[in-house]
Motif scaffolding. Structure first.
Motif, PDB file in Angstrom:
ATOM      1  N   TRP A 142       0.852  -1.180   0.000  1.00 21.23           N
ATOM      2  CA  TRP A 142       0.000   0.000   0.000  1.00 21.23           C
ATOM      3  C   TRP A 142       0.888   1.230   0.000  1.00 21.23           C
ATOM      4  O   TRP A 142       1.868   1.307   0.748  1.00 21.23           O
ATOM      5  N   ASP A 180       0.665  -2.269   6.560  1.00 19.44           N
ATOM      6  CA  ASP A 180      -0.632  -2.947   6.516  1.00 19.44           C
ATOM      7  C   ASP A 180      -1.381  -2.835   7.833  1.00 19.44           C
ATOM      8  O   ASP A 180      -2.586  -3.093   7.896  1.00 19.44           O
ATOM      9  N   THR A 181      -0.675  -2.450   8.904  1.00 21.85           N
ATOM     10  CA  THR A 181      -1.319  -2.324  10.212  1.00 21.85           C
ATOM     11  C   THR A 181      -1.976  -0.965  10.407  1.00 21.85           C
ATOM     12  O   THR A 181      -2.672  -0.766  11.405  1.00 21.85           O
ATOM     13  N   GLU A 182      -1.768  -0.018   9.486  1.00 20.48           N
ATOM     14  CA  GLU A 182      -2.427   1.278   9.601  1.00 20.48           C
ATOM     15  C   GLU A 182      -3.941   1.080   9.610  1.00 20.48           C
ATOM     16  O   GLU A 182      -4.482   0.263   8.862  1.00 20.48           O
ATOM     17  N   LYS A 183      -4.620   1.874  10.428  1.00 19.71           N
ATOM     18  CA  LYS A 183      -6.074   1.743  10.558  1.00 19.71           C
ATOM     19  C   LYS A 183      -6.767   1.911   9.221  1.00 19.71           C
ATOM     20  O   LYS A 183      -7.697   1.157   8.882  1.00 19.71           O
ATOM     21  N   ILE A 224      -5.670   1.289   6.198  1.00 20.29           N
ATOM     22  CA  ILE A 224      -5.470   0.125   5.334  1.00 20.29           C
ATOM     23  C   ILE A 224      -6.322  -1.041   5.823  1.00 20.29           C
ATOM     24  O   ILE A 224      -6.952  -1.750   5.027  1.00 20.29           O
ATOM     25  N   SER A 225      -6.366  -1.242   7.125  1.00 19.08           N
ATOM     26  CA  SER A 225      -7.185  -2.323   7.682  1.00 19.08           C
ATOM     27  C   SER A 225      -8.659  -2.119   7.348  1.00 19.08           C
ATOM     28  O   SER A 225      -9.375  -3.074   7.016  1.00 19.08           O
ATOM     29  N   GLU A 226      -9.135  -0.868   7.418  1.00 14.32           N
ATOM     30  CA  GLU A 226     -10.534  -0.581   7.089  1.00 14.32           C
ATOM     31  C   GLU A 226     -10.819  -0.846   5.611  1.00 14.32           C
ATOM     32  O   GLU A 226     -11.873  -1.391   5.265  1.00 14.32           O
ATOM     33  N   GLN A 233      -9.319  -3.006   3.698  1.00 12.27           N
ATOM     34  CA  GLN A 233      -9.347  -4.452   3.509  1.00 12.27           C
ATOM     35  C   GLN A 233     -10.646  -5.052   4.041  1.00 12.27           C
ATOM     36  O   GLN A 233     -11.243  -5.928   3.401  1.00 12.27           O
ATOM     37  N   ARG A 234     -11.091  -4.557   5.201  1.00  9.86           N
ATOM     38  CA  ARG A 234     -12.355  -5.067   5.759  1.00  9.86           C
ATOM     39  C   ARG A 234     -13.534  -4.719   4.863  1.00  9.86           C
ATOM     40  O   ARG A 234     -14.435  -5.549   4.661  1.00  9.86           O
TER      41      ARG A 234
END
Length: 471
Positions: free
Chosen positions: A261, A291-294, A296-298, A300-301
């Motif tokens: 990303w 990839d642990t950034e909020k 990026i996680s959002e 992906q979800r």
């Protein structure tokens, strides 16, 4: 500040370094962003690294780095990593202060950021020599980053100032956050990256008809040739895949990391042949994101949630309406798939139902829809948020679609409805050709097949069947 090796060299806070004009200093900072490596006006390669620390979190200090090749330049894995610069010169030019890394006497080392626990750099210049004092400064910067609350951390790295692909627009100095899927050289002096964030880009603007649409079908992609199938199979089948172009072989675009990303800063977005593309400019910057950034996680979800939706293959962006009732298909209860699903189907032969837009019909003139023998032979260019294809509407499938052989006036009305042409009465031919059009979303049944049994992948074709236009 702690001493580095002797009284002559020590790490300076950035706020102090800015005042040390024409002096060689040692710096340690958190990487905010980097430029894409490129050839300098001389023989060296060049990139910029913007760093911050607790004393100067905005706007930070720009370090101009020069090396003999691009591989030796700093290659930062993630925004927020920590870099040590030794013996860089502080310069002032037209009121702007920056540091200059000289390959002859400067050195650098890059370490993991706030989540790092090691004191070994993952990249270092050949002339870098570490000391025990380095670890103390790494610890201090890591603790400073961890102590920032989430809201301040987002503000620090600017992750709240960007456009998702579903809100992309024509313009300059835009910022995008997306995942790099693939990079390839498409011409002698042109590289292209394929990026994605799981959302659907808005529809591109179109004209009613151009003269060359009569003779030529619109291109299916911006690259000269389709991507190899083994590459295409790795692409997500939901969400727009944006082409990012750089037309300068002196830049290190090929050094971008795939499957990462990134935040692309100060890029230009435009529409070309009805397709979106992004242009990297000489002043563009990038940040690799964890990839642990909020954020990026959002993303992906949201993508994974979309995969679970019953009608997940319908146009999903708020800019796109649900498919219209302009057509009826024989596969009433069949699930919708995207055109990328169709392209990536493991079997050459298959049947699908898609929600698409008709962006071109060839031949354009309705009196040419049939051959001299009276057989329909029409090619439609279809697109959705994921891809474009050419699909044939032929013979008995056309008869079913048009309900036989209607009048030329009815055929024109059908053609214009599919293409989204709204032409008020009384307009001249020139005005008609310049009119904006907005093709509606319609459902089609498609079948894929091949024409050469000895070349099953290279000759995959598509044909419309089991679909009827509803007046």
């Amino acid at each position: 500040m702690a001493r580095r090796r002797d009284d002559d060299y020590r790490f300076l806070p950035l706020v102090s370094a800015i005042s040390a004009i024409n002096q060689k200093v040692n710096l340690v900072g958190v990487v905010l962003e980097t430029s894409i490596p490129r050839q300098s006006k001389g023989t060296d390669c060049f990139c910029t690294v913007k760093i911050i620390d607790e004393s100067c979190s905005s706007p930070g200090l720009l370090v101009n780095c020069f090396e003999e090749n691009m591989e030796k330049l700093p290659s930062v894995q993630t925004a927020g990593d920590i870099i040590i610069f030794s013996r860089v010169m502080i310069k002032s030019y037209c009121g702007d202060v920056n540091a200059v890394f000289n390959k002859k006497f400067s050195s650098f080392a890059i370490f993991e950021g706030k989540h790092g626990t090691q004191f070994q750099p993952y990249q270092a210049s050949a002339n870098f020599h570490s000391t025990d004092q380095d670890n103390k400064f790494l610890d201090c910067l890591r603790k400073w980053l961890l102590n920032h609350n989430q809201e301040k951390s987002i503000s620090l790295f600017g992750l709240n100032e960007y456009l998702p692909l579903e809100d992309i627009r024509v313009g300059d100095h835009l910022t995008l956050i997306c995942k790099v899927l693939h990079i390839c050289k498409v011409q002698e002096n042109k590289w292209m990256a394929f990026v994605w964030d799981g959302t659907d880009a808005p529809r591109a603007n179109m004209r009613a008809k151009k003269e060359n649409e009569i003779e030529e079908l619109p291109p299916l992609q911006l690259e000269p040739f389709p991507l190899p199938r083994d590459v295409l199979r790795k692409f997500p089948t939901i969400g727009t895949i944006l082409r990012v172009v750089i037309e300068n072989d002196n830049q290190g675009f090929q050094l971008l990391n795939c499957d990462r990303w990134v935040k692309l800063i100060s890029v230009t977005c435009e529409q070309h042949v009805g397709l979106w593309r992004c242009m990297l400019m000489p002043y563009s910057k990038l940040q690799y994101l964890s990839d642990t950034e909020k954020l990026i996680s959002e993303s992906q979800r949201n993508y994974e949630k979309r995969l679970t939706l019953k009608r997940r293959r319908e146009p999903f962006s708020g800019h796109l309406p649900l498919s219209s009732i302009m057509t009826e298909t024989c596969y009433i209860n069949a699930p919708l798939v995207t055109l990328m699903d169709v392209l990536n189907h493991p079997m050459v032969t298959g049947k699908f139902k898609c929600a698409v837009r008709v962006i071109s019909i060839r031949p354009f003139q309705t009196e040419d829809f049939c051959s001299p023998q009276g057989i329909y032979r029409i090619t439609l260019t279809l697109e959705d948020a994921t891809a474009r294809i050419h699909a044939f509407l032929f013979a008995e499938d056309s008869e079913y679609f048009f309900d036989g052989y209607p009048s030329d006036r009815t055929l024109k009305r059908t053609r214009n409805a599919l293409l989204g042409v709204m032409i008020p009465s009384g307009r001249s031919n020139e005005e008609q050709q310049c009119a904006q059009r907005n093709p509606p979303w319609v459902e089609f049944c498609l079948k894929s097949y091949y024409t050469d049994k000895n070349d099953k992948w290279g000759t995959r074709k598509y044909r419309i069947f089991g679909t009827k236009f509803v007046d």
